[in-house]
Design a protein around this motif. Structure first.
Motif, short mmCIF file in Angstrom:
data_model
loop_
_atom_site.label_atom_id
_atom_site.label_comp_id
_atom_site.label_asym_id
_atom_site.label_seq_id
_atom_site.Cartn_x
_atom_site.Cartn_y
_atom_site.Cartn_z
N TRP A 90 2.00 5.47 7.58
CA TRP A 90 0.39 5.46 8.54
C TRP A 90 -0.87 6.34 7.72
N LYS A 93 -1.49 2.26 4.75
CA LYS A 93 -1.51 0.92 5.83
C LYS A 93 -2.98 0.73 6.94
N PRO A 94 -3.00 1.86 7.32
CA PRO A 94 -4.16 2.28 8.35
C PRO A 94 -5.72 2.44 7.84
N TYR A 95 -5.34 2.90 6.57
CA TYR A 95 -6.33 2.80 5.82
C TYR A 95 -6.92 1.40 4.64
N THR A 99 -8.82 0.75 10.30
CA THR A 99 -8.69 2.15 11.74
C THR A 99 -9.13 3.44 11.12
N ARG A 107 -9.22 4.78 16.58
CA ARG A 107 -9.26 5.63 15.45
C ARG A 107 -8.21 6.96 15.32
N ALA A 110 -5.03 7.33 14.71
CA ALA A 110 -4.28 6.85 13.89
C ALA A 110 -4.59 7.83 12.49
#
Length: 202
Positions: A90, A93-95, A99, A107, A110
């Motif tokens: 969380w 990976k999104p960074y 995202t 965004r 996330a």
């Protein structure tokens, strides 16, 4: 004179009987005393339950200590694994996927999830550090990492507000990697375990 002789004989017999009786009673008292105190007359060593109790306690002590250390490692692995899973799933990976950037699809959601994950991971890391104290080897390996864990305390707010940068994400990764390395060195290998949404919000 002839009458006094018979009187002396019964009197002497009576005195002799009393002496034997007194001697027997004294011997009996001595034996009872030894039994009551649980001490043998020849060695002075305690007998009975009082002697067996310390032996039982000392025999149980090593296994109890081993069980305590095993439980500490198990809890450490569980908490550290949840912290690592939340961080990579969380936050990292999104960074890395971009995202968190302004204008990116999803965004807002996330960032909210990252904020929850940041707080969750920080709490699990603190719990893992506390668990490590139950095992001497693990405690020694994790102790130097407590300052790094504390540095993540305000990270949840920065993530939620979209203020976390490369350095912040790198700090999270560094602490997680250090915890994993410390656990492996102490025989408590940590594997990522992604928490559920209910765990994050709970």
């Amino acid at each position: 004179m002839t009458r006094s002789v018979p009187l002396r004989r019964p009197l002497a017999a009576l005195l002799l009987a009393c002496a034997v009786l007194v001697s027997a009673t004294a011997c009996g008292d001595s034996g009872d005393s030894g039994t009551a105190t649980g001490t043998t007359a020849s060695t002075g060593v305690s007998t009975g339950a009082s002697a067996s109790a310390p032996a039982s306690a000392s025999a149980a002590s090593p296994s109890a200590s081993t069980e305590k250390q095993r439980l500490a490692k198990t809890r450490f692995v569980a908490n550290a694994g949840l912290a690592a899973g939340a961080t990579y799933q969380w936050i990292v990976k999104p960074y890395r996927a971009g995202t968190f950037k302004k204008g990116a699809d999803g965004r807002t959601f996330a960032l909210v999830k990252a904020g929850l994950a940041g707080g969750f991971a920080y709490n699990r890391l603190k719990a893992a550090a506390e668990n490590a104290k139950g095992d001497p080897l693990l405690s020694k390996a994790v102790a130097p990492l407590t300052a790094g864990i504390e540095s993540l305390q305000g990270m949840a707010t920065k993530l939620r507000n979209g203020e976390a940068g490369e350095g912040d994400i790198g700090a999270f990764e560094s602490v997680i990697d250090s915890i994993k390395s410390a656990g492996k060195d102490a025989g408590a290998e940590v594997k990522d375990k992604v928490p559920s949404t209910s765990q994050l919000t709970g």
